[in-house]
Design a protein around this motif. Structure first.
Motif, PDB file in Angstrom:
ATOM      1  N   VAL A   1     -26.134 -16.395 -23.705  1.00 48.41           N
ATOM      2  CA  VAL A   1     -24.754 -16.273 -24.212  1.00 48.41           C
ATOM      3  C   VAL A   1     -24.217 -14.868 -23.955  1.00 48.41           C
ATOM      4  N   ILE A   2     -25.029 -13.851 -24.217  1.00 48.78           N
ATOM      5  CA  ILE A   2     -24.593 -12.463 -23.999  1.00 48.78           C
ATOM      6  C   ILE A   2     -24.304 -12.215 -22.522  1.00 48.78           C
ATOM      7  N   ILE A   3     -25.223 -12.639 -21.646  1.00 48.24           N
ATOM      8  CA  ILE A   3     -25.047 -12.426 -20.205  1.00 48.24           C
ATOM      9  C   ILE A   3     -23.831 -13.200 -19.700  1.00 48.24           C
ATOM     10  N   HIS A   4     -23.665 -14.425 -20.176  1.00 46.28           N
ATOM     11  CA  HIS A   4     -22.551 -15.270 -19.748  1.00 46.28           C
ATOM     12  C   HIS A   4     -21.204 -14.646 -20.126  1.00 46.28           C
ATOM     13  N   ASN A   5     -21.129 -14.080 -21.311  1.00 46.20           N
ATOM     14  CA  ASN A   5     -19.864 -13.492 -21.770  1.00 46.20           C
ATOM     15  C   ASN A   5     -19.600 -12.108 -21.194  1.00 46.20           C
ATOM     16  N   LEU A   6     -20.658 -11.410 -20.795  1.00 44.00           N
ATOM     17  CA  LEU A   6     -20.485 -10.074 -20.224  1.00 44.00           C
ATOM     18  C   LEU A   6     -20.374 -10.108 -18.703  1.00 44.00           C
ATOM     19  N   GLY A   7     -20.013 -11.251 -18.155  1.00 42.22           N
ATOM     20  CA  GLY A   7     -19.802 -11.336 -16.720  1.00 42.22           C
ATOM     21  C   GLY A   7     -21.073 -11.145 -15.922  1.00 42.22           C
ATOM     22  N   ASP A   8     -22.171 -11.770 -16.360  1.00 46.28           N
ATOM     23  CA  ASP A   8     -23.478 -11.709 -15.682  1.00 46.28           C
ATOM     24  C   ASP A   8     -24.078 -10.313 -15.661  1.00 46.28           C
ATOM     25  N   CYS A   9     -23.749  -9.494 -16.637  1.00 41.25           N
ATOM     26  CA  CYS A   9     -24.352  -8.165 -16.763  1.00 41.25           C
ATOM     27  C   CYS A   9     -25.625  -8.285 -17.610  1.00 41.25           C
ATOM     28  N   GLN A  10     -26.750  -7.785 -17.076  1.00 39.00           N
ATOM     29  CA  GLN A  10     -28.033  -7.891 -17.778  1.00 39.00           C
ATOM     30  C   GLN A  10     -28.588  -6.539 -18.205  1.00 39.00           C
ATOM     31  N   ASP A  11     -27.917  -5.454 -17.892  1.00 37.09           N
ATOM     32  CA  ASP A  11     -28.395  -4.111 -18.222  1.00 37.09           C
ATOM     33  C   ASP A  11     -28.038  -3.804 -19.673  1.00 37.09           C
ATOM     34  N   ILE A  12     -29.058  -3.542 -20.510  1.00 40.64           N
ATOM     35  CA  ILE A  12     -28.795  -3.334 -21.932  1.00 40.64           C
ATOM     36  C   ILE A  12     -28.068  -2.016 -22.184  1.00 40.64           C
ATOM     37  N   ARG A  13     -28.031  -1.104 -21.209  1.00 41.60           N
ATOM     38  CA  ARG A  13     -27.303   0.154 -21.403  1.00 41.60           C
ATOM     39  C   ARG A  13     -25.800  -0.058 -21.397  1.00 41.60           C
ATOM     40  N   TYR A  14     -25.326  -1.183 -20.845  1.00 41.88           N
ATOM     41  CA  TYR A  14     -23.899  -1.503 -20.867  1.00 41.88           C
ATOM     42  C   TYR A  14     -23.507  -2.264 -22.125  1.00 41.88           C
ATOM     43  N   MET A  15     -24.484  -2.618 -22.939  1.00 39.24           N
ATOM     44  CA  MET A  15     -24.198  -3.371 -24.160  1.00 39.24           C
ATOM     45  C   MET A  15     -24.124  -2.397 -25.333  1.00 39.24           C
ATOM     46  N   GLY A  16     -24.096  -2.920 -26.524  1.00 36.14           N
ATOM     47  CA  GLY A  16     -24.013  -2.087 -27.722  1.00 36.14           C
ATOM     48  C   GLY A  16     -22.900  -2.551 -28.635  1.00 36.14           C
ATOM     49  N   GLY A  17     -23.191  -2.626 -29.926  1.00 37.20           N
ATOM     50  CA  GLY A  17     -22.172  -3.039 -30.886  1.00 37.20           C
ATOM     51  C   GLY A  17     -21.732  -4.474 -30.738  1.00 37.20           C
ATOM     52  N   LEU A  18     -22.560  -5.317 -30.123  1.00 36.82           N
ATOM     53  CA  LEU A  18     -22.144  -6.703 -29.883  1.00 36.82           C
ATOM     54  C   LEU A  18     -22.142  -7.541 -31.148  1.00 36.82           C
ATOM     55  N   ILE A  19     -22.671  -6.997 -32.241  1.00 38.53           N
ATOM     56  CA  ILE A  19     -22.673  -7.761 -33.489  1.00 38.53           C
ATOM     57  C   ILE A  19     -21.247  -8.002 -33.991  1.00 38.53           C
ATOM     58  N   SER A  20     -20.317  -7.129 -33.580  1.00 37.44           N
ATOM     59  CA  SER A  20     -18.912  -7.311 -33.970  1.00 37.44           C
ATOM     60  C   SER A  20     -18.239  -8.416 -33.170  1.00 37.44           C
ATOM     61  N   PHE A  21     -18.714  -8.658 -31.953  1.00 39.30           N
ATOM     62  CA  PHE A  21     -18.096  -9.652 -31.080  1.00 39.30           C
ATOM     63  C   PHE A  21     -18.801 -10.999 -31.166  1.00 39.30           C
ATOM     64  N   PHE A  22     -20.118 -10.986 -31.375  1.00 38.05           N
ATOM     65  CA  PHE A  22     -20.920 -12.217 -31.428  1.00 38.05           C
ATOM     66  C   PHE A  22     -21.607 -12.324 -32.794  1.00 38.05           C
ATOM     67  N   PRO A  23     -20.909 -12.587 -33.868  1.00 37.61           N
ATOM     68  CA  PRO A  23     -21.602 -12.636 -35.167  1.00 37.61           C
ATOM     69  C   PRO A  23     -22.632 -13.761 -35.258  1.00 37.61           C
ATOM     70  N   LEU A  24     -22.292 -14.967 -34.756  1.00 38.80           N
ATOM     71  CA  LEU A  24     -23.227 -16.097 -34.840  1.00 38.80           C
ATOM     72  C   LEU A  24     -24.392 -15.918 -33.877  1.00 38.80           C
ATOM     73  N   THR A  25     -24.061 -15.531 -32.640  1.00 41.45           N
ATOM     74  CA  THR A  25     -25.131 -15.290 -31.654  1.00 41.45           C
ATOM     75  C   THR A  25     -26.040 -14.153 -32.103  1.00 41.45           C
ATOM     76  N   SER A  26     -25.447 -13.115 -32.704  1.00 39.08           N
ATOM     77  CA  SER A  26     -26.246 -11.975 -33.167  1.00 39.08           C
ATOM     78  C   SER A  26     -27.206 -12.394 -34.279  1.00 39.08           C
TER      79      SER A  26
END
Length: 576
Positions: free
Chosen positions: A318-343
């Motif tokens: 779900v995270i990769i799909h929504n971030l446009g196929d980005c898999q590098d965790i350095r580009y992520m962060g604070g996703l709990i605000s955007f994906f509450p259920l997935t988080s």
């Protein structure tokens, strides 16, 4: 579009229905201590019978139920994840072939029918790894299929050795094989085959490379199908492996795999590869506890691990799909605000992986570590077990910090949200099982009451190591720049530990590329070179030239015929 919905829904419905049936039958067989052999006579010709044998006991039925349940949720999840794929029907059929191969492997007590599932898993996994048709996928698929092919060779050799017993139904001969030379040879070959399929050292490099497959496939492969096939085979052959004295070698290999993958995951920044290395660590744990003669414990951890690992890959998808196929965790962060259920699902699966109390991973992992303390372990194995447990918590909390906490590092303009309802529904079912599955399985599989008596320090040692590992992972993530500078100061050690002890380089170049290149050279030099020149092609050229020479003297050369006639007359006159 309707065809896509139909094939997904039909596959989901049938797999889910069969999973419930198998689980109910498995629990009933477990409580009643019931085992069923079904023999189907396929061909009967004179004195030759070809019989297909099926083994239905509590272990095979419960494992089949879990595989079918996870695959049904993965197909339901794929309906949303693969919605842009025009060949979704081909993808679903490949997944169904994958599940069917695993069914063959689970319910077969016969070496030949196991080979159908064993080779089927290898072939379909290759097709799924190269599903995204690019150079990286092709390279990963070739590495995967060649690594598994080594195990297939060992499996074929073990089938040949089984002829010494007059039948391929190994389950009847395990007790008698222990003291035989043939039995020891078969156990060596089966351990080798299981090491390649379950990616133990030195065959570990294909497992992170197989992340080139679509994420739903990774969820299925790393939870209950391909990588667990070797562990399941060792569970079936456990009596022979322990009795023949191979357990101590398997203990060392499993401990080294745990240790290597735990350290490597702390250096990795690819989200899917971190989860793949955590799978490798858990496979090492299962192999090591198998080597000490606890097949039921290994099977228990196999089932609980399947639940939370499938959920973890679904959340990553779900995270990769929504971030446009980005898999590098350095580009992520604070996703709990955007994906509450997935988080929330992501946190449950990660905490279950760490062995957080009363989640599914706790019941199996804590029991395995307590039984290892109760066993006669040496110091090296003790360090491997508990240091690897701390490393699991370390890379898990590092992953949580990078993905869920911290500052948001992705593009400012984005459309990130929890809107994939098909994906979320599949994940909710897996969350439910990941929370209650461990306790429920522990009640069913270990129904007689028992207690592990240990000193207080040993009893809480697992929790202490996990908490220390979690704090260390959080500190490493917080002091990001200082950890990078420390890695640069010890660059060789960082490269060695972060690249799985140089195994990808060794396996791709030393084991696969050079032998394949040398094989191509010898093929062209000998098989297509000198052998052809002095063999078939040489003979063909010689006879062709002789025939042409002979033909040239037969093209109406009257003088030649007259000369031959006179020579013939002279010869006759001389001899007569």
């Amino acid at each position: 579009m309707n065809w896509r919905f139909n094939i997904c829904y039909i596959s989901f419905f049938f797999l889910f229905s069969f999973s419930l049936l198998n689980l109910l039958l498995g629990f009933y067989f477990c409580l009643m201590k019931f085992t069923l052999f079904i023999e189907w006579e396929v061909v009967s010709l004179n004195s030759m019978n070809v019989v297909m044998t099926l083994l239905l006991d509590w272990m095979s039925l419960i494992f089949m139920g879990f595989v079918l349940f996870i695959s049904s949720m993965v197909i339901f999840y794929s309906n949303n994840y693969m919605e842009g794929d025009p060949y979704i029907s081909r993808f679903i059929l490949l997944v169904l072939m994958f599940v069917l191969s695993m069914m063959f492997l689970i319910i077969s007590p016969n070496m030949i029918s196991i080979l159908l599932g064993w080779d089927g898993l290898g072939l379909v996994s290759y097709l799924l790894v190269i599903y995204y048709q690019n150079f990286k996928s092709y390279s990963a698929g070739m590495l995967t299929v060649l690594s598994n092919r080594l195990g297939d060779v060992a499996f074929l050799l073990s089938i040949a050795w089984m002829l010494n017993y007059g039948s391929w139904n190994y389950i009847f001969y395990l007790y008698y094989m222990i003291n035989d030379f043939e039995g020891i040879m078969i156990s060596v070959l089966m351990v080798f085959a299981a090491m390649t399929k379950s990616a133990q050292i030195p065959f570990s490099s294909w497992l992170p490379a197989a992340m080139a497959a679509p994420t739903p496939v990774s969820s299925l492969v790393h939870s209950s199908t391909l990588v667990t096939a070797g562990v399941y085979l060792m569970i079936r052959f456990n009596e022979l492996v322990v009795g023949s004295g191979l357990g101590k070698y398997l203990l060392l290999i499993g401990g080294m795999t745990m240790f290597m993958s735990g350290i490597g995951a702390n250096y990795e920044f690819d989200l899917k590869k971190i989860i793949a290395l955590s799978t490798l660590s858990q496979l090492g744990l299962m192999m090591s506890i198998l080597s000490m003669g606890y097949p039921e414990l290994a099977f228990f951890h196999l089932l609980t691990h399947a639940l939370f690992k499938a959920l973890l890959f679904m959340c990553a998808g779900v995270i990769i799909h929504n971030l446009g196929d980005c898999q590098d965790i350095r580009y992520m962060g604070g996703l709990i605000s955007f994906f509450p259920l997935t988080s929330a699902c992501f946190m449950v699966s990660n905490l279950s992986l760490c062995g957080f109390p009363f989640l599914s991973g706790f019941y199996s992992k804590d029991l395995i570590l307590e039984m290892s303390l109760l066993s006669n372990l040496n110091l090296i194995s003790f360090v491997f077990y508990f240091f690897s447990t701390g490393l699991t918590a370390c890379y898990t909390f590092r992953l949580i910090y990078y993905v869920m906490c911290g500052s948001f590092n992705y593009n400012v303009c984005n459309g990130i949200s929890d809107e994939g309802w098909f994906m979320l529904k599949g994940m909710f079912a897996m969350v439910f099982m990941a929370v209650i599955g461990g306790s429920f399985l522990s009640w069913v599989l270990f129904c007689s009451p028992s207690m592990v008596c240990l000193p207080f320090f040993f009893k809480v040692l697992v929790l202490i190591v996990s908490v220390l590992g979690a704090l260390m992972g959080y500190q490493i993530s917080m002091s990001h720049y200082s950890s990078i500078l420390l890695s640069l100061k010890f660059i060789f050690m960082s490269t060695f530990l972060g690249s799985m002890w140089f195994m990808p380089y060794i396996s791709t170049r030393g084991v696969y590329i050079y032998p394949l290149n040398s094989g191509s050279f010898y093929l062209k030099s000998f098989d297509q070179g000198w052998c052809e020149y002095f063999g078939a092609q040489g003979a063909y050229s010689m006879f062709k030239s002789m025939t042409g020479f002979n033909q040239s003297y037969q093209n109406n050369f009257f003088k030649v015929y007259l000369m031959l006639f006179f020579i013939w007359l002279v010869v006759i006159m001389l001899f007569y």
